[in-house]
Design a protein around this motif. Structure first.
Motif, short mmCIF file in Angstrom:
data_model
loop_
_atom_site.label_atom_id
_atom_site.label_comp_id
_atom_site.label_asym_id
_atom_site.label_seq_id
_atom_site.Cartn_x
_atom_site.Cartn_y
_atom_site.Cartn_z
N GLU A 1 2.59 1.47 -3.14
CA GLU A 1 1.52 1.91 -4.17
C GLU A 1 1.10 4.16 -3.95
O GLU A 1 1.44 5.42 -4.90
CB GLU A 1 -0.07 2.42 -4.20
N GLU A 2 0.68 4.96 -2.49
CA GLU A 2 1.04 5.61 -2.33
C GLU A 2 1.56 7.00 -2.31
O GLU A 2 1.97 8.04 -2.49
CB GLU A 2 0.78 5.81 -0.77
N TRP A 3 3.62 5.99 -2.46
CA TRP A 3 4.43 6.75 -2.44
C TRP A 3 4.68 8.02 -3.28
O TRP A 3 5.01 8.60 -2.82
CB TRP A 3 5.88 5.24 -2.76
N ARG A 4 4.71 8.02 -4.40
CA ARG A 4 4.46 8.70 -5.42
C ARG A 4 3.51 9.98 -5.37
O ARG A 4 4.38 11.19 -5.89
CB ARG A 4 5.01 8.30 -7.04
N ARG A 5 2.49 9.39 -4.97
CA ARG A 5 1.24 11.02 -5.37
C ARG A 5 1.16 10.80 -4.20
O ARG A 5 -0.10 12.72 -4.31
CB ARG A 5 0.46 10.08 -6.39
N PHE A 6 0.65 10.32 -3.16
CA PHE A 6 0.05 10.85 -2.26
C PHE A 6 0.59 12.31 -1.67
O PHE A 6 -0.84 13.18 -1.51
CB PHE A 6 0.00 9.83 -1.34
N HIS B 1 0.86 -1.43 -0.19
CA HIS B 1 -0.24 0.00 -0.49
C HIS B 1 0.90 0.71 0.22
O HIS B 1 0.80 2.16 -0.29
CB HIS B 1 -1.04 0.20 0.98
N ILE B 2 1.92 1.21 0.70
CA ILE B 2 2.99 2.14 1.16
C ILE B 2 4.09 2.69 -0.53
O ILE B 2 3.43 3.54 -1.47
CB ILE B 2 4.05 2.40 2.12
N TRP C 1 7.49 13.63 5.27
CA TRP C 1 6.66 13.60 6.11
C TRP C 1 5.93 12.20 5.73
O TRP C 1 6.12 11.51 6.62
CB TRP C 1 5.39 14.67 6.17
N PHE C 2 5.38 12.22 4.81
CA PHE C 2 5.09 10.97 4.77
C PHE C 2 6.03 9.68 4.26
O PHE C 2 6.00 8.76 5.63
CB PHE C 2 5.15 10.91 2.95
N VAL C 3 6.86 9.73 4.62
CA VAL C 3 8.67 8.25 5.08
C VAL C 3 8.30 8.71 6.48
O VAL C 3 8.65 7.83 7.18
CB VAL C 3 9.68 9.24 4.28
N GLU D 1 -11.38 11.20 -9.03
CA GLU D 1 -10.03 11.66 -9.27
C GLU D 1 -9.25 10.16 -8.57
O GLU D 1 -9.53 9.86 -7.35
CB GLU D 1 -9.40 12.75 -8.71
N TYR D 2 -8.59 9.74 -9.18
CA TYR D 2 -7.30 8.54 -8.53
C TYR D 2 -6.74 8.88 -7.11
O TYR D 2 -6.39 10.05 -7.08
CB TYR D 2 -6.20 8.21 -8.89
N SER D 3 -7.24 8.49 -6.38
CA SER D 3 -7.25 8.48 -4.60
C SER D 3 -5.58 7.16 -4.34
O SER D 3 -5.86 6.81 -4.67
CB SER D 3 -8.52 8.23 -3.95
N PRO D 4 -4.36 7.76 -4.66
CA PRO D 4 -3.14 7.42 -4.97
C PRO D 4 -3.49 6.27 -2.72
O PRO D 4 -3.62 6.78 -2.37
CB PRO D 4 -2.54 7.72 -4.17
#
Length: 158
Positions: free
Chosen positions: A16-21, A13-14, A36-38, A90-93
């Motif tokens: 998939e989210e990494w680039r766009r979330f 899951h992470i 902050w995400f990391v 729209e796509y939700s990362p």
């Protein structure tokens, strides 16, 4: 073994989210950054592994409740992604791994875990609170750089 799948699917899951979330979250809620995400996900992955590992190697009622609560957090995350995908059109990362992994894993876990009704209700309550806090945290201004300083430029630039 039932609980060790949870941290593994969380890593997918992470990914998939990494680039766009971070960019997506900044557009739809508070400012955030890739740094902050990391940093936040290091804590989240470590916590998930610790809770699920404990429930696997030293199963008790309490450790099982916490492991089920963690899986429920991910189920609520799937609901969040599906809802925002529809709401914002729209796509939700993260939506694809949430639907492909989190929902079936939660249903499988609920069908196989030995826990009484009160334990499941407590796990769902705990997981719902943590999941709600995770969504609420998106409105915090977490626009920080890799040195943990407030950024002044574009929030999700590296």
């Amino acid at each position: 073994m039932t609980f060790l799948i949870t941290p593994i699917i969380f890593l997918f899951h992470i990914a998939e989210e990494w680039r766009r979330f971070p960019e997506w979250a900044t557009r739809h809620s508070g400012a955030t950054s890739r740094a902050w995400f990391v940093y936040s996900h290091i804590f989240l992955v470590a916590s998930t592994i610790g809770i699920c590992w404990t429930a696997t190697v030293n199963p008790s009622r309490i450790s099982t409740i916490w492991a089920v609560a963690v899986q429920w957090v991910f189920f609520t995350n799937a609901v969040f992604h599906l809802t925002t995908w529809r709401l914002f059109r729209e796509y939700s990362p993260g939506v694809f791994t949430a639907l492909i992994f989190f929902v079936p894993a939660t249903l499988w876990q609920f069908a196989t875990v030995q826990l009484d009704s009160a334990g499941f209700l407590l796990a769902i309550a705990l997981g719902s609170v943590v999941g709600g806090l995770a969504v609420a945290s998106l409105w915090l201004n977490m626009n920080i750089d890799w040195d943990l300083r407030r950024k002044r430029d574009h929030p999700y630039a590296d």
